[in-house]
Every structure is written in structure tokens, then in C-alpha cells.
Design a protein around this motif. Structure first.
Motif, mmCIF file in Angstrom:
data_model
loop_
_atom_site.group_PDB
_atom_site.id
_atom_site.type_symbol
_atom_site.label_atom_id
_atom_site.label_comp_id
_atom_site.label_asym_id
_atom_site.label_seq_id
_atom_site.Cartn_x
_atom_site.Cartn_y
_atom_site.Cartn_z
ATOM 1 N N ASP A 71 15.311 31.917 43.751
ATOM 2 C CA ASP A 71 16.549 31.695 42.802
ATOM 3 C C ASP A 71 16.880 30.364 43.043
ATOM 4 O O ASP A 71 17.370 29.576 42.139
ATOM 5 C CB ASP A 71 17.685 32.590 43.141
ATOM 6 N N GLY A 72 16.974 29.726 44.349
ATOM 7 C CA GLY A 72 17.550 28.297 44.595
ATOM 8 C C GLY A 72 18.082 28.136 45.916
ATOM 9 O O GLY A 72 18.291 29.161 46.674
ATOM 10 N N VAL A 73 18.438 26.860 46.247
ATOM 11 C CA VAL A 73 18.993 26.709 47.471
ATOM 12 C C VAL A 73 20.170 25.721 47.549
ATOM 13 O O VAL A 73 20.396 25.160 48.449
ATOM 14 C CB VAL A 73 17.808 25.983 48.345
ATOM 15 N N ALA A 74 20.733 25.736 46.250
ATOM 16 C CA ALA A 74 21.927 24.837 45.988
ATOM 17 C C ALA A 74 22.889 25.557 45.061
ATOM 18 O O ALA A 74 22.363 25.953 44.044
ATOM 19 C CB ALA A 74 21.679 23.375 46.000
ATOM 20 N N PHE A 75 24.342 25.382 45.366
ATOM 21 C CA PHE A 75 25.149 25.653 44.023
ATOM 22 C C PHE A 75 25.017 24.927 42.705
ATOM 23 O O PHE A 75 24.810 25.516 41.674
ATOM 24 C CB PHE A 75 26.483 25.349 44.471
ATOM 25 N N SER A 76 24.628 23.739 43.012
ATOM 26 C CA SER A 76 24.411 22.875 41.936
ATOM 27 C C SER A 76 23.075 23.282 40.958
ATOM 28 O O SER A 76 23.242 22.972 39.717
ATOM 29 C CB SER A 76 24.285 21.325 42.064
ATOM 30 N N SER A 77 22.204 23.877 41.521
ATOM 31 C CA SER A 77 21.099 24.160 40.863
ATOM 32 C C SER A 77 21.012 25.445 40.441
ATOM 33 O O SER A 77 20.365 26.044 39.661
ATOM 34 C CB SER A 77 19.756 23.906 41.424
ATOM 35 N N LEU A 78 21.767 26.591 41.441
ATOM 36 C CA LEU A 78 21.498 28.062 41.327
ATOM 37 C C LEU A 78 22.653 28.591 40.339
ATOM 38 O O LEU A 78 22.342 29.151 39.390
ATOM 39 C CB LEU A 78 21.850 28.472 42.492
ATOM 40 N N PHE A 79 23.884 27.903 40.082
ATOM 41 C CA PHE A 79 24.970 28.688 39.634
ATOM 42 C C PHE A 79 25.658 27.529 38.593
ATOM 43 O O PHE A 79 25.960 27.873 37.703
ATOM 44 C CB PHE A 79 26.286 28.896 40.425
ATOM 45 N N THR A 80 25.647 26.448 38.892
ATOM 46 C CA THR A 80 26.200 25.449 37.841
ATOM 47 C C THR A 80 25.738 25.094 36.440
ATOM 48 O O THR A 80 26.320 25.264 35.392
ATOM 49 C CB THR A 80 26.214 23.670 38.373
ATOM 50 N N PRO A 81 24.361 25.227 36.356
ATOM 51 C CA PRO A 81 23.902 25.259 34.825
ATOM 52 C C PRO A 81 24.204 26.629 34.039
ATOM 53 O O PRO A 81 24.529 26.311 32.975
ATOM 54 C CB PRO A 81 22.352 25.170 35.202
ATOM 55 N N ARG A 113 27.748 27.075 53.849
ATOM 56 C CA ARG A 113 28.590 26.088 53.570
ATOM 57 C C ARG A 113 28.834 25.653 52.131
ATOM 58 O O ARG A 113 29.783 25.601 51.287
ATOM 59 C CB ARG A 113 28.388 24.933 54.342
ATOM 60 N N ASP A 114 27.521 25.319 51.436
ATOM 61 C CA ASP A 114 27.143 24.805 50.252
ATOM 62 C C ASP A 114 27.962 26.091 49.152
ATOM 63 O O ASP A 114 28.371 25.758 48.085
ATOM 64 C CB ASP A 114 25.769 24.679 49.777
ATOM 65 N N LEU A 115 27.448 27.484 49.432
ATOM 66 C CA LEU A 115 27.995 28.383 48.596
ATOM 67 C C LEU A 115 29.472 28.165 48.390
ATOM 68 O O LEU A 115 30.022 28.355 47.144
ATOM 69 C CB LEU A 115 27.369 29.770 49.016
ATOM 70 N N PHE A 116 30.312 28.316 49.535
ATOM 71 C CA PHE A 116 31.635 28.466 49.489
ATOM 72 C C PHE A 116 32.340 27.307 48.926
ATOM 73 O O PHE A 116 33.301 27.150 48.126
ATOM 74 C CB PHE A 116 32.183 28.774 50.981
ATOM 75 N N GLN A 117 31.602 25.955 49.211
ATOM 76 C CA GLN A 117 32.274 24.909 49.026
ATOM 77 C C GLN A 117 31.955 24.828 47.317
ATOM 78 O O GLN A 117 32.729 24.280 46.597
ATOM 79 C CB GLN A 117 31.762 23.546 49.524
ATOM 80 N N GLY A 118 30.802 25.194 46.945
ATOM 81 C CA GLY A 118 30.508 24.930 45.462
ATOM 82 C C GLY A 118 31.209 26.227 44.597
ATOM 83 O O GLY A 118 31.993 25.697 43.648
#
Length: 344
Positions: free
Chosen positions: A243-253, A284-289
Motif C-alpha cells: 500500500d505505501g510507506v508515507a501518509f502523503s502517498s498512502l492517504f493524501t491522494p 510517527r508519520d501516520l499519527f502526524q499525517g
């Protein structure tokens, strides 16, 4: 990551039988209305025989001010071990306890009341299994839907209900290549309309697609039933090798795509971070994102499970390492995840 089950049609629960009996006696005696709880007001007798919901979802539930923290697995509401384990690992008890239910099964009013009494908002992810959505939309299962509505109405508390989640996932029988988006929308609206006709006021309707990625390329707008039929938007997505390894690529789009047609509150309805060398950083990336995106909460899948469609075993648990557990506890506190629905 929907978990299919065998389809079963069980008999009405004792609670429902008692509810029907009491309603019959009240009608025979010309009984009056009783006061409801949870802001529901007085429940008046309905000549159509529709069940009266005792609990009415409040505006503070539909648009919560804080960020909730939840846990999900496939166990029944009575199997409380997952809550105890999550509380120890996360350093806080969950605000949402999500579980799976199969189409045709009865609703466990007592089990959900147990969760609500202990501080968890119950969330049921209902899986249609092998039932064609077109049949649901056509009213072929209306007897079951009415029975289910009565059972949910008899539960004196709120229920977040996600129907046919990951409808944009081709791995589901109700997803692309198997079912038309129009049939999903029609089935959702029909279910919602029957509940309304039955006087159910304690449901939070959660529309739950999988994040759009290389495996789920279907456009989401055709699957959206409309703001009148949805209370929360839920998103499902996992940090891992697929699925992905960053909020910006996993959820943001996906958040950007949904924002074009809906401004409903967003809950990350199912997520987790797979064990890897970067699990702490991913947490950390998940919660912050998620905090930056303004979601109303996230629900963690705290289990070991094969990735859908493969034999690859993934470990999503918080406790895979001391570092992962510490990162989870620090980041959920730092980003203010933890909100009691009982207090609004």
C-alpha cells in the motif's frame, strides 16, 4: 482488509423476541410512550409496527471535536481481550471497537451495549459476503433488513455502521469487475431508507473505501451514495510493502479526491504499520499525517495476518518491538489521539 465469513441466517435473539412481546402488550393495552435516553426524546407508538429507537445520535457524535483512537479485529463484541491488549500496548483504552459482521447474521444488542458501557463506540463493518448488491437494492432481503433494524434500534446506544467496505477493491465480490458502482449505491441507499422507515436513529453511517492505489484504481465518486446517506467517510489503508510507506502517498491522494465531492468528517477506519526496519518512523508519520489532515480518528488493526490475496504474513501489532510501542504511545499523545464519545 475485509474478512469474509460464511453466510448464515440465525433466529431472532431473545432481546428482539422480548421487544416484540412488550410492544404487543403495550399496543393491546393502549400503552403510552416512554422517555428515551441519549437525547432521543419520547418514543411514540408507530401504527406501522416500526421499532422505536431509544437512542438518537447527537451532533457531537456526528461531528466530534477530538481525535478518537480505535482497534479492529474479527472477534465478536464479547471477546474483550483485544481491548485489554490494546490498552496495555497503546497506553490508553480504545474509543472505538470495530468488528466484522456478515450479511444475514443477527445484531448482538447485548454485546454492543457491553462495549458502549465500557467506553467504546461500537463500529460494525458489515460484509455482504455472497449476497448480490443488486438483490439487496431490489428489496429481496427486506425481511432481514427490517429485523436487523429492529435489533439495532433495541440497543440503547450509538452504532457506527460500515456497509460493504472497500467497495473499490477488486478482491471483493462487491468490488470492481464483479459489481457495478450503481448497484453498490442503490443497495446502500435502500438499506439506509429501510432503517429510516423503521425509525432507527442510533446509527452513524460510515462510507468506507480503500485508499486509491495501484491495486484500487477505480474512481470513488461513482460509489458515493451522497451526503444525505453518509455521516462519516472512512478510509482503509496500510503501511507496508504494497500500500505505501508515507501518509502523503498512502492517504493524501484519496483525501484530495474525496474532498471534491464530500466534506463529511473523515475517520481512518482501518490501518496498521507492518513490521520493518522503519516501523517506528512509519508510526510517527501516520499519527502526524493524520493529525495534520484533520481526521476525527484512526482505528488500528492490531493483529498478525496474511496480506489479502497472498501468503505473505504481516505483523501489524503495536508490540512488535519496544521502539514501535514507544513510538505509538508518544505519537498518539503528542498528536492528541484519544476522545471519549460518551462525553461528546
Amino acid at each position: 482488509m475485509a474478512i469474509p465469513r460464511r453466510r448464515s441466517r440465525s433466529r431472532p435473539t431473545v432481546a428482539v423476541i422480548l421487544l416484540v412481546a412488550v410492544s404487543f402488550l403495550a399496543a393491546a393495552c393502549g400503552g403510552g410512550s416512554g422517555g428515551g435516553s441519549g437525547g432521543g426524546g419520547d418514543a411514540k407508538a408507530d401504527p406501522t409496527g416500526a421499532p422505536a429507537a431509544h437512542y438518537r445520535v447527537s451532533s457531537s457524535l456526528l461531528d466530534p471535536s477530538g481525535r478518537a483512537l480505535g482497534v479492529v479485529d474479527d472477534k465478536t463484541p464479547w471477546q474483550y481481550g483485544i481491548v485489554d491488549t490494546f490498552t496495555k500496548e497503546a497506553g490508553r483504552s480504545p474509543d472505538i471497537r470495530e468488528y466484522y459482521g456478515s450479511w444475514g447474521e443477527d445484531f448482538d444488542a447485548e454485546g454492543n451495549a457491553f462495549l458502549w458501557k465500557h467506553g467504546q463506540l461500537p463500529m460494525m463493518a458489515m460484509v455482504p459476503d455472497d449476497t448480490p448488491l443488486a438483490d439487496i437494492a431490489a428489496g429481496k432481503d427486506d425481511a432481514y433488513i427490517r429485523r436487523l433494524a429492529g435489533q439495532i434500534a433495541s440497543y440503547d446506544g450509538p452504532l457506527a455502521l460500515s456497509f460493504a467496505g472497500e467497495m473499490n477493491g477488486p478482491w471483493n465480490s462487491w468490488g470492481p469487475e464483479h459489481t457495478k458502482a450503481a448497484d453498490f449505491v442503490a443497495a446502500w441507499k435502500h438499506l439506509h431508507d429501510v432503517f429510516d422507515a423503521q425509525g432507527v436513529t442510533n446509527v452513524i453511517w460510515v462510507w468506507t473505501p480503500h485508499v486509491v492505489d495501484s491495486g484500487t484504481t477505480a474512481k470513488l465518486r461513482p460509489y458515493y451514495p451522497g451526503d444525505d446517506y453518509v455521516d462519516w467517510v472512512g478510509l482503509i489503508g496500510y503501511y507496508g510493502p504494497i500500500d505505501g510507506v508515507a501518509f502523503s502517498s498512502l492517504f493524501t491522494p484519496t483525501l484530495r479526491e474525496i474532498a471534491r465531492f464530500s466534506d463529511k468528517p473523515v475517520l481512518i477506519a482501518e490501518t496498521g504499520v507492518a513490521q520493518s526496519a522503519q516501523k517506528e518512523a512509519d508510526i510517527r508519520d501516520l499519527f502526524q499525517g493524520a493529525a495534520k489532515a484533520g481526521v476525527i480518528g484512526l482505528v488500528w488493526y492490531d493483529q498478525r495476518k496474511n496480506w489479502p490475496g497472498s501468503k505473505q504474513l504481516m505483523d501489524w501489532r503495536i508490540s512488535t518491538s519496544v521502539g514501535a510501542r514507544a513510538a505509538f504511545q508518544v505519537e498518539k499523545a503528542r498528536n492528541k489521539f484519544g476522545h471519549s464519545f460518551k462525553n461528546g
